[in-house]
Design an enzyme around this catalytic site. Structure first.
Site, PDB file in Angstrom:
ATOM      1  N   SER A 134       0.814  -1.218   0.000  1.00 14.18           N
ATOM      2  CA  SER A 134       0.000   0.000   0.000  1.00 14.18           C
ATOM      3  C   SER A 134       0.845   1.264   0.000  1.00 14.18           C
ATOM      4  CB  SER A 134      -0.874  -0.003   1.264  1.00 14.18           C
ATOM      5  OG  SER A 134      -1.432   1.261   1.481  1.00 14.18           O
ATOM      6  N   GLU A 136       0.224   3.564   1.816  1.00 17.32           N
ATOM      7  CA  GLU A 136       0.330   3.935   3.230  1.00 17.32           C
ATOM      8  C   GLU A 136       1.745   3.679   3.758  1.00 17.32           C
ATOM      9  OE1 GLU A 136      -1.913   5.085   5.917  1.00 17.32           O
ATOM     10  OE2 GLU A 136      -2.721   5.988   4.113  1.00 17.32           O
ATOM     11  N   TYR A 158      -1.857  -0.209  10.735  1.00 11.93           N
ATOM     12  CA  TYR A 158      -2.121  -0.819   9.423  1.00 11.93           C
ATOM     13  C   TYR A 158      -0.866  -0.727   8.546  1.00 11.93           C
ATOM     14  CZ  TYR A 158      -3.732  -0.995   4.546  1.00 11.93           C
ATOM     15  OH  TYR A 158      -3.867  -1.286   3.210  1.00 11.93           O
TER      16      TYR A 158
HETATM   17  P1  NAP Z   1     -11.521  -4.507   1.362  1.00 11.96           P
HETATM   18  O1  NAP Z   1     -12.635  -4.181   0.421  1.00 11.96           O
HETATM   19  O2  NAP Z   1     -11.524  -3.944   2.739  1.00 11.96           O
HETATM   20  O3  NAP Z   1     -11.435  -6.105   1.441  1.00 11.96           O
HETATM   21  C1  NAP Z   1     -10.714  -6.750   2.449  1.00 11.96           C
HETATM   22  C2  NAP Z   1     -10.911  -8.240   2.283  1.00 11.96           C
HETATM   23  O4  NAP Z   1     -10.140  -8.913   3.292  1.00 11.96           O
HETATM   24  C3  NAP Z   1     -12.359  -8.713   2.457  1.00 11.96           C
HETATM   25  O5  NAP Z   1     -12.627  -9.696   1.502  1.00 11.96           O
HETATM   26  C4  NAP Z   1     -12.344  -9.305   3.850  1.00 11.96           C
HETATM   27  O6  NAP Z   1     -13.290 -10.342   4.022  1.00 11.96           O
HETATM   28  C5  NAP Z   1     -10.954  -9.898   3.876  1.00 11.96           C
HETATM   29  N1  NAP Z   1     -10.495 -10.153   5.237  1.00 11.96           N
HETATM   30  C6  NAP Z   1     -10.419  -9.283   6.264  1.00 11.96           C
HETATM   31  N2  NAP Z   1      -9.945  -9.894   7.363  1.00 11.96           N
HETATM   32  C7  NAP Z   1      -9.723 -11.186   7.014  1.00 11.96           C
HETATM   33  C8  NAP Z   1      -9.236 -12.325   7.714  1.00 11.96           C
HETATM   34  N3  NAP Z   1      -8.890 -12.257   8.999  1.00 11.96           N
HETATM   35  N4  NAP Z   1      -9.128 -13.494   7.039  1.00 11.96           N
HETATM   36  C9  NAP Z   1      -9.497 -13.581   5.740  1.00 11.96           C
HETATM   37  N5  NAP Z   1      -9.990 -12.552   5.038  1.00 11.96           N
HETATM   38  C10 NAP Z   1     -10.093 -11.362   5.664  1.00 11.96           C
HETATM   39  O7  NAP Z   1     -10.116  -4.105   0.722  1.00 11.96           O
HETATM   40  P2  NAP Z   1      -9.761  -3.674  -0.783  1.00 11.96           P
HETATM   41  O8  NAP Z   1      -9.976  -2.209  -0.920  1.00 11.96           O
HETATM   42  O9  NAP Z   1     -10.377  -4.618  -1.732  1.00 11.96           O
HETATM   43  O10 NAP Z   1      -8.174  -3.875  -0.772  1.00 11.96           O
HETATM   44  C11 NAP Z   1      -7.587  -5.133  -1.070  1.00 11.96           C
HETATM   45  C12 NAP Z   1      -6.205  -5.184  -0.449  1.00 11.96           C
HETATM   46  O11 NAP Z   1      -5.395  -4.133  -0.967  1.00 11.96           O
HETATM   47  C13 NAP Z   1      -6.168  -5.001   1.063  1.00 11.96           C
HETATM   48  O12 NAP Z   1      -5.098  -5.792   1.546  1.00 11.96           O
HETATM   49  C14 NAP Z   1      -5.852  -3.546   1.254  1.00 11.96           C
HETATM   50  O13 NAP Z   1      -5.201  -3.337   2.502  1.00 11.96           O
HETATM   51  C15 NAP Z   1      -4.921  -3.298   0.086  1.00 11.96           C
HETATM   52  N6  NAP Z   1      -4.910  -1.955  -0.469  1.00 11.96           N
HETATM   53  C16 NAP Z   1      -6.073  -1.339  -0.815  1.00 11.96           C
HETATM   54  C17 NAP Z   1      -6.026  -0.086  -1.409  1.00 11.96           C
HETATM   55  C18 NAP Z   1      -7.286   0.627  -1.826  1.00 11.96           C
HETATM   56  O14 NAP Z   1      -7.208   1.843  -2.070  1.00 11.96           O
HETATM   57  N7  NAP Z   1      -8.406  -0.054  -1.972  1.00 11.96           N
HETATM   58  C19 NAP Z   1      -4.780   0.525  -1.652  1.00 11.96           C
HETATM   59  C20 NAP Z   1      -3.624  -0.152  -1.292  1.00 11.96           C
HETATM   60  C21 NAP Z   1      -3.685  -1.399  -0.723  1.00 11.96           C
HETATM   61  P3  NAP Z   1     -14.748 -10.137   4.706  1.00 11.96           P
HETATM   62  O15 NAP Z   1     -15.675  -9.853   3.561  1.00 11.96           O
HETATM   63  O16 NAP Z   1     -14.991 -11.449   5.346  1.00 11.96           O
HETATM   64  O17 NAP Z   1     -14.614  -9.001   5.676  1.00 11.96           O
HETATM   65  O1  G4F Z   2     -10.789   6.687   2.564  1.00 13.40           O
HETATM   66  P1  G4F Z   2      -9.794   6.574   3.645  1.00 13.40           P
HETATM   67  O2  G4F Z   2     -10.236   5.915   4.906  1.00 13.40           O
HETATM   68  O3  G4F Z   2      -8.539   5.842   3.021  1.00 13.40           O
HETATM   69  P2  G4F Z   2      -7.014   5.735   3.474  1.00 13.40           P
HETATM   70  O4  G4F Z   2      -6.826   5.995   4.912  1.00 13.40           O
HETATM   71  O5  G4F Z   2      -6.232   6.586   2.538  1.00 13.40           O
HETATM   72  O6  G4F Z   2      -6.700   4.187   3.239  1.00 13.40           O
HETATM   73  C1  G4F Z   2      -7.111   3.509   2.047  1.00 13.40           C
HETATM   74  O7  G4F Z   2      -6.104   3.642   1.078  1.00 13.40           O
HETATM   75  C2  G4F Z   2      -4.854   3.030   1.421  1.00 13.40           C
HETATM   76  C3  G4F Z   2      -3.899   3.291   0.260  1.00 13.40           C
HETATM   77  O8  G4F Z   2      -3.267   4.522   0.431  1.00 13.40           O
HETATM   78  C4  G4F Z   2      -5.085   1.559   1.645  1.00 13.40           C
HETATM   79  F1  G4F Z   2      -3.898   0.950   1.921  1.00 13.40           F
HETATM   80  C5  G4F Z   2      -6.066   1.354   2.769  1.00 13.40           C
HETATM   81  O9  G4F Z   2      -6.334  -0.051   2.918  1.00 13.40           O
HETATM   82  C6  G4F Z   2      -7.366   2.059   2.404  1.00 13.40           C
HETATM   83  O10 G4F Z   2      -7.933   1.409   1.287  1.00 13.40           O
HETATM   84  O11 G4F Z   2      -9.246   8.009   4.051  1.00 13.40           O
HETATM   85  C7  G4F Z   2      -8.710   8.922   3.104  1.00 13.40           C
HETATM   86  C8  G4F Z   2      -8.446  10.262   3.777  1.00 13.40           C
HETATM   87  C9  G4F Z   2      -7.634  10.147   5.079  1.00 13.40           C
HETATM   88  O12 G4F Z   2      -6.657  11.138   5.102  1.00 13.40           O
HETATM   89  C10 G4F Z   2      -8.657  10.422   6.174  1.00 13.40           C
HETATM   90  O13 G4F Z   2      -8.131  11.007   7.367  1.00 13.40           O
HETATM   91  O14 G4F Z   2      -9.705  10.829   4.142  1.00 13.40           O
HETATM   92  C11 G4F Z   2      -9.585  11.372   5.453  1.00 13.40           C
HETATM   93  N1  G4F Z   2     -10.908  11.450   6.076  1.00 13.40           N
HETATM   94  C12 G4F Z   2     -11.495  12.574   6.516  1.00 13.40           C
HETATM   95  N2  G4F Z   2     -12.682  12.297   7.079  1.00 13.40           N
HETATM   96  C13 G4F Z   2     -11.714  10.404   6.348  1.00 13.40           C
HETATM   97  C14 G4F Z   2     -12.836  10.950   6.989  1.00 13.40           C
HETATM   98  N3  G4F Z   2     -11.589   9.082   6.099  1.00 13.40           N
HETATM   99  C15 G4F Z   2     -12.602   8.269   6.498  1.00 13.40           C
HETATM  100  N4  G4F Z   2     -12.505   6.935   6.247  1.00 13.40           N
HETATM  101  N5  G4F Z   2     -13.715   8.750   7.141  1.00 13.40           N
HETATM  102  C16 G4F Z   2     -13.874  10.086   7.410  1.00 13.40           C
HETATM  103  O15 G4F Z   2     -14.871  10.505   7.996  1.00 13.40           O
END
Ligand code: NAP
Ligand code: G4F
Length: 332
Positions: A134, A136, A158
């Site tokens: 990520s 992050e 995280y």
């Molecule tokens: P997401 O929608 O939150 O999906 C997370 C998945 O992980 C769900 O299928 C969840 O299953 C499963 N999971 C959670 N805890 C688990 C456990 N203990 N054992 C097995 N499965 C579990 O995440 P996403 O946005 O698709 O992201 C996919 C991956 O990329 C994640 O690793 C995330 O950290 C990473 N990532 C995401 C972003 C982004 O912007 N979306 C960016 C960078 C990296 P349930 O349905 O059972 O909860």
């Molecule tokens: O949508 P967010 O919660 O995403 P965040 O923290 O960037 O994380 C997501 O992206 C990561 C990749 O960079 C992944 F690794 C991670 O698993 C996840 O998918 O928040 C985005 C921004 C943050 O700065 C947060 O502080 O929005 C700001 N924010 C402001 N108000 C909020 C809120 N975020 C959330 N979730 N809820 C609020 O009310």
């Protein structure tokens, strides 16, 4: 020719669902790890339970398991004998990770180790592994834009867990010659984004406020800036990473950064509203340590994988708002 088998952990999540659809289109047999509580988005089966889902898609085989339970991870790896593993499962909510740091470390950090260790123990020397790393990791950024060589400075449990997983994957690649690639993905969104992430929360609120079913939108830090792309394009690059000649680490990003406030402007103007009248800044939604600015440089992915993101920031907000307008009623 033998049908390719892929195992996706996190198949019920945003990325897992798009990736499963992509791999099915490409002729794969897809195995997915699910938990008892998991719900699905694949095709029109939104909200189907695992038990209902299993008989409906002959090329998707779901296995109950949990990344915190090595015996289940190992059983699923042995049963599916995948050519490719996409480790997408994680406790993926950055803010929540401050509340459950130990659990996050177990699932998001050690979970990745359990997957790669199972592959190694079972002697699956040809299995290729994708690890969901990520942006992050860059946290309190050392340089902008961030690329593969930018040093990490994680700012949440995280992110620290993802750093552990990243380095374990790199170590197994170097120690045992395993094909493991880290995709360092910047934020990517879609109508399937979980409801607590900020883009989903804002779009849902804008539509509800317009419809008169919500009055205010509580938010935290709206000055934070993110590099937001469109999820279906990003899962395509995950697949490309595992088709590449060698394992490597790749940044996926748009190269543009926008604040949460800019997102609010776009989303609320889509429904003809002024966001300032509805947003309430709530201290409890701020994080103990924030990532102020993310902006990625995906040159390496373009040059080595032929991948470029297509959806602009404005198109992304439009896509999310259109979906929210048409499906919002079902997403309560
Ligand atoms: P997401 O929608 O939150 O999906 C997370 C998945 O992980 C769900 O299928 C969840 O299953 C499963 N999971 C959670 N805890 C688990 C456990 N203990 N054992 C097995 N499965 C579990 O995440 P996403 O946005 O698709 O992201 C996919 C991956 O990329 C994640 O690793 C995330 O950290 C990473 N990532 C995401 C972003 C982004 O912007 N979306 C960016 C960078 C990296 P349930 O349905 O059972 O909860
Ligand atoms: O949508 P967010 O919660 O995403 P965040 O923290 O960037 O994380 C997501 O992206 C990561 C990749 O960079 C992944 F690794 C991670 O698993 C996840 O998918 O928040 C985005 C921004 C943050 O700065 C947060 O502080 O929005 C700001 N924010 C402001 N108000 C909020 C809120 N975020 C959330 N979730 N809820 C609020 O009310």
């Amino acid at each position: 020719m033998e049908t390719k088998r892929a195992l996706i952990t996190g198949i019920s999540g945003q990325d897992g669902s798009y990736l499963a659809e992509l791999l099915i289109q490409k002729g794969y047999e897809v195995h997915g790890m699910v938990r008892r509580s998991s719900r699905y988005y694949i095709g029109s089966d939104v909200g189907a339970s695992a038990d209902d889902f299993i008989p409906r898609h002959k090329n998707i085989i779901l296995h109950y398991g949990d990344l915190s339970d090595f015996s289940s991870v190992d059983r699923i790896v042995r049963e599916s004998k995948p050519h490719e593993i996409y480790n997408l499962a994680a406790m993926s909510d950055v803010r929540v990770s401050f509340d459950v740091p130990e659990y996050t470390s177990d699932v998001t950090g050690l979970g990745a180790l359990r997957v790669i260790e199972s592959v190694r123990n079972n002697g699956l020397t040809d299995t290729r592994i994708y690890q969901a790393s990520s942006s992050e990791l860059y946290g309190k950024v050392i340089e902008t834009p961030q690329k593969e060589t930018t040093p990490f400075y994680p700012r949440s449990p995280y992110a620290v867990s993802k750093a552990y997983a990243y380095w374990m994957c790199k170590n197994y690649r170097e120690s045992y010659g395993m094909f493991i690639s880290n995709g360092i993905l910047f934020n990517h969104e879609s109508p399937r984004r979980g409801p607590n992430f900020v883009t989903s929360k804002i779009c849902r609120a804008a539509v509800r406020i317009k419809n008169g079913t919500q009055e205010i939108l509580p938010l935290g830090n709206i000055n934070a800036k993110r590099d937001w792309g469109f999820a279906p394009e990003y899962v395509e690059a995950m697949w490309r990473m595992l088709q590449h000649t060698e394992p490597d680490d790749f940044v996926l990003a748009t190269g543009e950064t926008h604040s949460v406030e800019e997102f609010l402007v776009e989303a609320f103007s889509y429904v003809g509203l002024d966001w300032k009248q509805y947003v309430k800044i709530e201290p409890h939604l701020f994080r103990p340590a924030e990532v102020d600015l993310l902006c990625g440089d995906a040159t390496k992915a373009r040059e080595k994988l032929g991948w470029t993101p297509k959806t602009t920031f404005k198109q992304l907000v439009q896509t999310l708002m259109e979906a929210e307008m048409s499906h919002g009623a079902n997403k309560a």
